[in-house]
Design a protein around this motif. Structure first.
Motif, PDB file in Angstrom:
ATOM      1  N   LEU A  25       0.825  -1.206   0.000  1.00 50.48           N
ATOM      2  CA  LEU A  25       0.000   0.000   0.000  1.00 50.48           C
ATOM      3  C   LEU A  25       0.859   1.255   0.000  1.00 50.48           C
ATOM      4  O   LEU A  25       1.961   1.281   0.553  1.00 50.48           O
ATOM      5  N   ASP A  26       0.335   2.311  -0.594  1.00 52.69           N
ATOM      6  CA  ASP A  26       1.058   3.584  -0.655  1.00 52.69           C
ATOM      7  C   ASP A  26       0.689   4.437   0.555  1.00 52.69           C
ATOM      8  O   ASP A  26       0.097   5.510   0.441  1.00 52.69           O
ATOM      9  N   GLN A  27       1.055   3.973   1.724  1.00 53.93           N
ATOM     10  CA  GLN A  27       0.667   4.620   2.959  1.00 53.93           C
ATOM     11  C   GLN A  27       1.500   4.065   4.101  1.00 53.93           C
ATOM     12  O   GLN A  27       2.196   3.058   3.942  1.00 53.93           O
ATOM     13  N   VAL A  28       1.419   4.709   5.248  1.00 55.89           N
ATOM     14  CA  VAL A  28       1.932   4.133   6.482  1.00 55.89           C
ATOM     15  C   VAL A  28       0.794   3.339   7.100  1.00 55.89           C
ATOM     16  O   VAL A  28      -0.263   3.892   7.426  1.00 55.89           O
ATOM     17  N   THR A  29       0.971   2.042   7.220  1.00 51.52           N
ATOM     18  CA  THR A  29      -0.050   1.145   7.735  1.00 51.52           C
ATOM     19  C   THR A  29       0.289   0.782   9.175  1.00 51.52           C
ATOM     20  O   THR A  29       1.403   0.339   9.458  1.00 51.52           O
ATOM     21  N   VAL A  30      -0.651   0.986  10.096  1.00 55.85           N
ATOM     22  CA  VAL A  30      -0.406   0.772  11.521  1.00 55.85           C
ATOM     23  C   VAL A  30      -1.444  -0.182  12.089  1.00 55.85           C
ATOM     24  O   VAL A  30      -2.483  -0.424  11.481  1.00 55.85           O
ATOM     25  N   PRO A  31      -1.201  -0.735  13.278  1.00 56.53           N
ATOM     26  CA  PRO A  31      -2.141  -1.703  13.852  1.00 56.53           C
ATOM     27  C   PRO A  31      -3.474  -1.067  14.243  1.00 56.53           C
ATOM     28  O   PRO A  31      -3.587   0.151  14.414  1.00 56.53           O
TER      29      PRO A  31
ATOM     30  N   PRO B   3      10.144   7.566  -0.393  1.00 56.06           N
ATOM     31  CA  PRO B   3       8.871   7.009  -0.865  1.00 56.06           C
ATOM     32  C   PRO B   3       8.769   7.160  -2.381  1.00 56.06           C
ATOM     33  O   PRO B   3       9.190   8.170  -2.953  1.00 56.06           O
ATOM     34  N   GLY B   4       8.240   6.145  -3.033  1.00 48.52           N
ATOM     35  CA  GLY B   4       8.064   6.200  -4.485  1.00 48.52           C
ATOM     36  C   GLY B   4       9.332   5.992  -5.275  1.00 48.52           C
ATOM     37  O   GLY B   4       9.315   6.146  -6.506  1.00 48.52           O
ATOM     38  N   GLU B   5      10.432   5.604  -4.610  1.00 49.88           N
ATOM     39  CA  GLU B   5      11.682   5.390  -5.343  1.00 49.88           C
ATOM     40  C   GLU B   5      11.628   4.000  -5.986  1.00 49.88           C
ATOM     41  O   GLU B   5      12.167   3.020  -5.477  1.00 49.88           O
TER      42      GLU B   5
ATOM     43  N   SER C 247       4.473   7.266  -6.410  1.00 50.03           N
ATOM     44  CA  SER C 247       3.871   7.346  -5.079  1.00 50.03           C
ATOM     45  C   SER C 247       3.400   8.781  -4.912  1.00 50.03           C
ATOM     46  O   SER C 247       3.968   9.704  -5.524  1.00 50.03           O
ATOM     47  N   HIS C 248       2.369   8.956  -4.116  1.00 55.21           N
ATOM     48  CA  HIS C 248       1.872  10.311  -3.829  1.00 55.21           C
ATOM     49  C   HIS C 248       1.790  10.528  -2.319  1.00 55.21           C
ATOM     50  O   HIS C 248       1.033  11.368  -1.846  1.00 55.21           O
ATOM     51  N   TRP C 249       2.601   9.749  -1.584  1.00 57.57           N
ATOM     52  CA  TRP C 249       2.651   9.905  -0.136  1.00 57.57           C
ATOM     53  C   TRP C 249       3.624  11.028   0.197  1.00 57.57           C
ATOM     54  O   TRP C 249       4.673  11.161  -0.437  1.00 57.57           O
ATOM     55  N   PRO C 250       3.337  11.881   1.162  1.00 58.42           N
ATOM     56  CA  PRO C 250       2.246  11.784   2.146  1.00 58.42           C
ATOM     57  C   PRO C 250       1.012  12.617   1.834  1.00 58.42           C
ATOM     58  O   PRO C 250       0.036  12.549   2.574  1.00 58.42           O
ATOM     59  N   ASP C 251       1.052  13.420   0.767  1.00 56.21           N
ATOM     60  CA  ASP C 251      -0.010  14.412   0.574  1.00 56.21           C
ATOM     61  C   ASP C 251      -1.149  13.936  -0.305  1.00 56.21           C
ATOM     62  O   ASP C 251      -2.174  14.619  -0.410  1.00 56.21           O
TER      63      ASP C 251
ATOM     64  N   GLN D  15       3.776  15.138  -5.509  1.00 55.41           N
ATOM     65  CA  GLN D  15       5.065  14.464  -5.539  1.00 55.41           C
ATOM     66  C   GLN D  15       5.309  13.782  -4.193  1.00 55.41           C
ATOM     67  O   GLN D  15       4.944  14.306  -3.139  1.00 55.41           O
ATOM     68  N   PRO D  16       5.949  12.615  -4.194  1.00 52.71           N
ATOM     69  CA  PRO D  16       6.306  11.990  -2.911  1.00 52.71           C
ATOM     70  C   PRO D  16       7.376  12.811  -2.203  1.00 52.71           C
ATOM     71  O   PRO D  16       8.248  13.402  -2.846  1.00 52.71           O
ATOM     72  N   ARG D  17       7.292  12.837  -0.874  1.00 55.37           N
ATOM     73  CA  ARG D  17       8.251  13.624  -0.093  1.00 55.37           C
ATOM     74  C   ARG D  17       8.718  12.834   1.121  1.00 55.37           C
ATOM     75  O   ARG D  17       7.902  12.449   1.966  1.00 55.37           O
ATOM     76  N   PRO D  18      10.015  12.556   1.223  1.00 53.63           N
ATOM     77  CA  PRO D  18      10.528  11.907   2.428  1.00 53.63           C
ATOM     78  C   PRO D  18      10.099  12.686   3.668  1.00 53.63           C
ATOM     79  O   PRO D  18      10.111  13.926   3.662  1.00 53.63           O
ATOM     80  N   SER D  19       9.756  11.972   4.733  1.00 48.83           N
ATOM     81  CA  SER D  19       9.146  12.615   5.907  1.00 48.83           C
ATOM     82  C   SER D  19       9.440  11.823   7.168  1.00 48.83           C
ATOM     83  O   SER D  19       9.825  10.656   7.125  1.00 48.83           O
ATOM     84  N   VAL D  20       9.197  12.478   8.295  1.00 46.82           N
ATOM     85  CA  VAL D  20       9.151  11.796   9.590  1.00 46.82           C
ATOM     86  C   VAL D  20       7.681  11.573   9.928  1.00 46.82           C
ATOM     87  O   VAL D  20       6.878  12.505   9.874  1.00 46.82           O
ATOM     88  N   ALA D  21       7.343  10.328  10.269  1.00 45.27           N
ATOM     89  CA  ALA D  21       5.966  10.001  10.655  1.00 45.27           C
ATOM     90  C   ALA D  21       5.924   9.636  12.131  1.00 45.27           C
ATOM     91  O   ALA D  21       6.875   9.067  12.673  1.00 45.27           O
ATOM     92  N   VAL D  22       4.811   9.969  12.782  1.00 48.37           N
ATOM     93  CA  VAL D  22       4.607   9.637  14.189  1.00 48.37           C
ATOM     94  C   VAL D  22       3.400   8.720  14.309  1.00 48.37           C
ATOM     95  O   VAL D  22       2.403   8.885  13.600  1.00 48.37           O
ATOM     96  N   VAL D  23       3.496   7.734  15.204  1.00 49.84           N
ATOM     97  CA  VAL D  23       2.413   6.784  15.443  1.00 49.84           C
ATOM     98  C   VAL D  23       2.105   6.789  16.936  1.00 49.84           C
ATOM     99  O   VAL D  23       3.024   6.780  17.766  1.00 49.84           O
TER     100      VAL D  23
END
Length: 697
Positions: free
Chosen positions: A115-121, A657-659, A670-674, A679-687
């Motif tokens: 999936l083109d997303q951050v998948t969490v429990p 992402p998307g590489e 990829s079109h994550w995170p927006d 355009q895909p953009r490397p990012s820091v994600a928080v869960v």
């Protein structure tokens, strides 16, 4: 495997790649200069395990294996964010144990997917803290993909963030300085007008500004629970460090003839840092960052005529003519014909003090020069500080450094200044491992030897102490600047790409991610050894070391393989002795971290099982030792980096992402995170947990 949340979405298959493992060719090209497509730089003939008479060592003092226990339960997959790719078709039983476990890993494991997303429990949620191009400095302009400038990028969050570390803000209990490495640039994804034959000075200068590190103040939003950039206090601490930021060179090789250039005849001042991969947070509140695949940025190594210099370049993977990015066209320091010593000024551990934004970053020569994945420290029982390090290359080595002086406790200015000098003096060691099983029992398939585990003993071989070399034929400065060659001479053990190496403060053991090595066992290459037991090792393994008597300054140790990664249904995998029907599949371990219970968390890079990379957790003791559970996956084409595990949230760096082969700024895959057509953009994600309970409850 799919879930109800996938219904009605446009499903895209994983794109195939002809490169080794699961990594895409575009990543290999821009991150490491296609290192795996070339011969491994280590051509030394130091002793192999298979050539050494195997000695069965005493079990006394060895690590205790966890019991084999099957824990059954019900599992489910929960999604968050927008999806744009299909789950990978992997036959995996997700009925893994969860709920009411005393080790704190009470989450439902995430299924492998694309999936083109951050998948969490289920019960968790995620958001983005900061993206490539977001403001770091208060006067940074709003990010404009089609109108980038070097001046803007120098004030914005850099590209391809890897390591992430948190340093508490003095006087605050819910604010931190978040420090992120920016490992490399993927110009074809950054610029619509970039091509290898159409590189401009503007492209180069934007890329220089996109490298380095970012220091960003973040707060916990008590209304939502997520972590956010603290924009009101940007002026106080926020900082960008780039490829043009001055660095001080310290330690025994500072001022060496091998570090002097026309721009720096002192050999003590270097502009910038690059290819910063993993790292660590010190007990005195600084950040250690490792310079890794620096070799690819330098041009014309193959045109250097001096045979000694050329041989040293080759050992560091430096050869050929023009570089991919053509930086040599805009700054002569990247042309090794003109500046043959410039490459020697990279490949170090650097130290950043985020609490002092006016401080000069340091390159520590006492910790040696190689392709540093990172460095992580622990305070030994006698107060000295020990740093553990891996050289991320096929058939290269693991190291440790023990300081001469002891750490001073407290946060006073005097104590901090003392501690910030600790890494200037000490002893540098390289590791030699020995297995305890007969060589005939290590057949290259991953089959366990007769004693039921891969284990043995080892020793730390001293290379140098300050200005004294222990390597015959090497001066001390040669040991520090050409550490790989010195380690070759001393017969260090060739490893399968040792990456992140971290000591646990819970049990004082050391855990190392050995990502993979598909060259092992090939004609003319070293075959299987007990510590690297599989030929064509495409999935990697995780090593556990216990220093003698729990003393991190000791010269001998015992070791075990905690995990031999891959598909649990593959007989050549091993999960700490745990029932393999009750674990998540894991491939290509890269970075490691620990939670408050002492569990090991592992991020992956280049998953060779066909699914997206992810973050995994595994107990290292007790009945569930070895039960790997997948906590999240990152978007398609991305790598999971820099995990930070706190009681309230988890941070991951979502790199590249998307590489994916065929992707570019003109054709984003990829079109994550927006989302949308962005355009895909490397990012820091928080869960974090939706119910706001502790992560490890």
């Amino acid at each position: 495997m799919s879930s109800p949340t996938d219904r009605g979405r446009r499903l895209l298959p994983l794109l195939p790649t002809n490169h080794p493992l699961g990594r895409q060719a575009i990543t290999c090209e821009f991150r490491c200069g296609n290192a795996c497509a070339h011969e491994a730089p280590n051509s030394s003939r130091n002793a192999y395990f298979g050539d050494v008479v195997q000695e069965v060592v005493s079990r006394r003092g060895m690590l205790k294996a966890g019991a084999v226990v099957a824990v059954a339960g019900a599992g489910a997959l929960a999604m968050s964010g927008s999806a744009a790719a299909a789950p990978v078709d992997v036959d995996v039983d997700l009925n893994l144990g969860f709920g009411n476990n005393k080790d704190g890993l009470n989450f439902e494991p995430v299924a492998p997917n694309t999936l083109d997303q951050v998948t969490v429990p289920k019960g968790f949620q995620q958001d983005v803290v900061i993206r490539w191009g977001d403001a770091v400095l208060p006067d940074a302009p709003k990010f404009d993909f089609d109108n980038q400038t070097p001046e803007a990028q120098a004030k914005q969050f850099g590209f391809n963030n890897d390591f992430c570390g948190l340093v508490p803000v003095p006087g605050s209990w819910d604010s931190w300085l978040m420090v992120s490495n920016h490992e490399y640039t993927t110009e074809s994804a950054m610029f619509k007008d970039w091509a290898p034959d159409k590189i401009t000075e503007k492209h180069a200068k934007i890329a220089w500004a996109a490298h380095g590190l970012s220091v960003v103040m973040v707060d916990r939003d008590h209304r939502t629970g997520k972590l956010v950039v603290c924009k009101d206090d940007m002026k106080k601490y926020n900082r960008r460090i780039t490829l043009t930021t001055p660095f001080e060179v310290r330690g025994p090789a500072a001022g060496s003839k091998f570090l002097k250039t026309s721009a720096d005849p002192t050999g003590k001042k270097v502009l910038g840092t690059q290819n910063n991969c993993a790292g660590g947070v010190t007990p005195w509140g600084t950040i250690l960052s490792g310079e890794e695949n620096f070799n690819q940025y330098f041009a014309n190594g193959g045109l250097v005529t001096d045979p000694d210099t050329k041989a040293k370049f080759a050992r560091y993977g430096i050869s050929g003519g023009a570089s991919l990015r053509k930086w040599e066209n805009f700054d002569k320091r990247f042309d090794l014909v003109q500046e043959p010593n410039e490459a020697n000024r990279f490949g170090w551990i650097v130290e950043i003090d985020p609490l002092d934004p006016k401080s000069t970053p340091v390159k520590h020569t006492a910790l040696g020069r190689f392709k540093h994945e990172g460095a992580n420290v622990i305070v030994a029982k006698d107060g000295r500080v020990v740093a553990y390090m891996g050289d991320d290359e096929r058939f290269d080595y693991m190291y440790k450094f023990v300081t001469d002086e002891r750490m001073q406790k407290g946060d006073s200015k005097r104590a901090r200044e003392h501690n910030k000098r600790l890494l200037d003096k000490g002893t540098l060691y390289v590791a030699k491992f020995t297995g305890d099983s007969p060589a005939a029992e290590i057949d290259g398939t991953g089959k366990l030897p007769a004693d039921g585990e891969f284990d043995g003993s080892g020793e730390w071989i001293a290379l140098a102490h300050n200005d004294k070399s222990f390597v015959p034929g090497f001066t001390a400065e040669e040991v520090y600047v050409f550490t790989r060659l010195a380690a070759d001479k001393m017969g260090a053990t060739k490893m399968d790409r040792p990456e992140d190496v971290e000591p646990s403060t819970h049990n004082r053991r050391i855990y190392a991610a050995l990502t993979n090595n598909t060259d092992r066992g090939k004609a003319g290459k070293e075959g299987p050894t007990e510590i690297n037991p599989r030929n064509g090792n495409k999935h990697g393994h995780v090593l556990e070391i216990e220093e003698r008597r729990g003393d991190n300054t000791a010269l001998t140790f015992s070791w075990k393989l905690l995990l031999v990664c891959g598909d649990p249904k593959d007989p050549g995998t091993y999960f700490g002795g745990f029932d393999k029907s009750q674990v998540s599949p894991i491939s290509c371990p890269d970075n490691v971290a620990f939670d408050s219970h002492g569990n090991l968390w592992i991020s992956t890079d280049g998953n060779a099982l066909g699914s997206n990379d992810g973050l995994f957790a595994v107990p290292v003791s007790g009945k569930r030792r070895g039960q790997v559970k997948q906590f999240l996956t990152v978007p398609r084409g991305a790598e999971t980096c820099g995990p930070v595990i706190t009681e309230d949230f988890v941070l991951v760096s979502v790199q590249h992402p998307g590489e994916i082969d065929g992707a570019s700024a003109n054709n984003p895959l990829s079109h994550w995170p927006d989302g949308g057509t962005s355009q895909p953009r490397p990012s820091v994600a928080v869960v974090w947990r939706k119910d706001r309970r502790k992560i490890c409850d």
